[in-house]
Design an enzyme around this catalytic site. Structure first.
Site, short mmCIF file in Angstrom:
data_model
loop_
_atom_site.label_atom_id
_atom_site.label_comp_id
_atom_site.label_asym_id
_atom_site.label_seq_id
_atom_site.Cartn_x
_atom_site.Cartn_y
_atom_site.Cartn_z
N GLU A 1 0.92 -8.67 11.94
CA GLU A 1 0.75 -8.43 10.50
C GLU A 1 2.11 -8.27 9.81
OE1 GLU A 1 -1.55 -4.89 9.90
OE2 GLU A 1 -1.74 -5.18 7.73
N ASP B 1 0.76 -1.25 0.00
CA ASP B 1 0.00 0.00 0.00
C ASP B 1 0.79 1.31 0.00
OD1 ASP B 1 -1.78 -2.04 0.44
OD2 ASP B 1 -2.81 -1.09 2.10
#
Ligand code: DGY
Length: 427
Positions: free
Chosen positions: A392, A161
């Protein structure tokens, strides 16, 4: 007595299961994400192969008529995530986002077939036409001029991202004054210094506004949208997945698909050269409208080995860079070269290490004969979880766990690595 990590990982997959699909982590990401599900299948395969296939099959519940498999399927509205289905405005059933994500599914499907039995083969055959349609969409809609280089129309399509790679495209964008106020939800769950900045979110939403207003017309978004870049991650994941689909086509006697897949692979190999930077010594992202190249090696650059791209000279240069970067880190492989401007060890894709990238990177290193590096990547991937848990992503300098906790794909990769390489990696 502490619970073994493989049991903890299994519990995470079961807890994040919403019935046929998993969420990446509760709260922060409450929907189904495309490549997250593909990697989740790898983890399920360690204890429930039927469930592994369901995870792959449900990705295609959201497939568009033109073949695109969207990056998010909004199955049940959940206000804890922004931007939700109304902001995307894709008008699909089920509601979905308006672009795709790195196509890992064919690679996982082939892996399941080759490690499985007749049932795995049956499930893969059923998925085959959907996979062909999706890959075809990438080569058609994201490379309409047949350059061999597929583009992305949003940084989210890369899955990476806020990598500094995208600054080239994001800085050219004008944010409209009628974007309106919005309330991000991600920073309700995770520290702001581990997430993209507000300025970055304005730009993400600028692309969504453009897509929504043109009805997510792929031609319009490609030709006139606010952002168009080529990504080594999508390029190399697709090239690898085309090779895996070719192996499945040959196995299944799908003779018509064989020359088409071979053509896509040859074209992608040539297109990859448009991302080669002599300055950096590797493949980097390319701004498609100006031809500018990004300025540092990332964990996507080294997927060249996984894809089977590059001449022997290019590979030698890139592997030397990979070794130098590995020397800078306690844990590999960082998402941005620590020696380069813009490195931030805690901020999402601007430095941290991601288990799923490592799984692909290690495969590539190993297949190309760089066993020492493959072993290092596998060992580090397991060790970060031992140190910090199933986060994550991880700080490459300290190993600190960052972003969302109890993360599906981190648990899945842990199970897959334990099953495939546990003994060697621990050695
Ligand atoms: C997010 O919301 O951060 C996701 O990565 C978008 O795919």
């Amino acid at each position: 007595m502490s619970v073994p990590l493989t049991d903890q990982a299994t519990t995470i997959l079961r807890t994040n299961d919403r019935g046929g699909y998993t969420v990446p982590t509760a709260g922060l990401y409450p929907y189904q994400w495309n490549w997250d599900s593909a990697f989740a299948a790898l983890g399920f395969a360690a204890f429930d192969r039927h469930r592994a296939w369901r995870e792959l099959e449900t990705i295609f519940d959201g497939q568009w008529a033109d073949g695109m498999a969207p990056h998010i399927i909004f199955r049940k509205f959940d206000p804890s995530y922004f931007p939700g289905p109304n902001i995307w405005g894709s008008r699909t059933d089920p509601p979905s986002s308006g672009h795709s994500q790195p196509p890992v599914v064919a690679t996982i499907a082939r892996w399941l077939v080759e490690t499985g039995n007749a049932d795995d083969e049956k499930r893969a055959r059923a998925l085959f036409p959907k996979l062909i349609a999706w890959h075809h969409w990438f080569h058609r809609a994201r490379d309409p001029d047949q350059t061999g280089l597929v583009s992305i129309i949003h940084p989210w399509e890369s899955g990476r991202d806020n990598c500094p790679d995208w600054d080239l495209g994001m800085n050219r964008m004008t944010v409209p004054n009628d974007l309106g106020d919005y309330h991000r939800r991600d920073t309700d769950w995770v520290d702001a210094d581990e997430r993209p900045t507000h300025e970055t979110y304005d730009r993400y939403l600028t692309i969504l506004k453009f897509g929504r207003e043109c009805g997510w017309d792929h031609t319009e978004v490609y030709r006139n949208g606010p952002f168009l870049m080529a990504d080594p991650c999508v390029q190399f994941v697709l090239m690898r997945a085309d090779r895996d689909l070719l192996a499945l086509a040959e196995r299944f006697g799908e003779t018509e698909a064989v020359p088409m897949l071979q053509g896509w692979i040859d074209q992608s190999r040539r297109g990859a050269d448009l991302m080669w930077s002599d300055t950096v010594g590797g493949y980097v992202a390319r701004e498609m409208r100006t031809g500018e190249l990004s300025t540092a090696i990332t964990n996507a650059s080294v997927l060249a080995f996984y894809a089977g791209a590059g001449t022997s000279e290019q590979r030698a240069t890139l592997i030397e860079q990979a070794r130098q970067i590995a020397d800078q880190c306690r844990y590999v492989f960082p998402s941005w070269d620590p020696r380069a401007d813009g490195f931030e060890s805690r901020r999402y894709w601007r430095g941290p290490v991601w288990s799923v990238m490592n799984w692909m990177i290690a495969r590539g290193f190993s297949e190309c004969g760089y066993d020492d590096l493959a072993h290092r990547v596998q060992r580090d991937t397991l060790a970060m979880v031992v140190q910090s848990g199933f986060f994550e992503y991880f700080d490459p300098l300290s190993g600190e766990g960052l972003g969302g906790p109890d993360f599906t794909w981190t648990a899945a990769i842990h199970l897959a690595l334990q099953a495939e390489h546990g003994a060697q990696a621990a050695a």
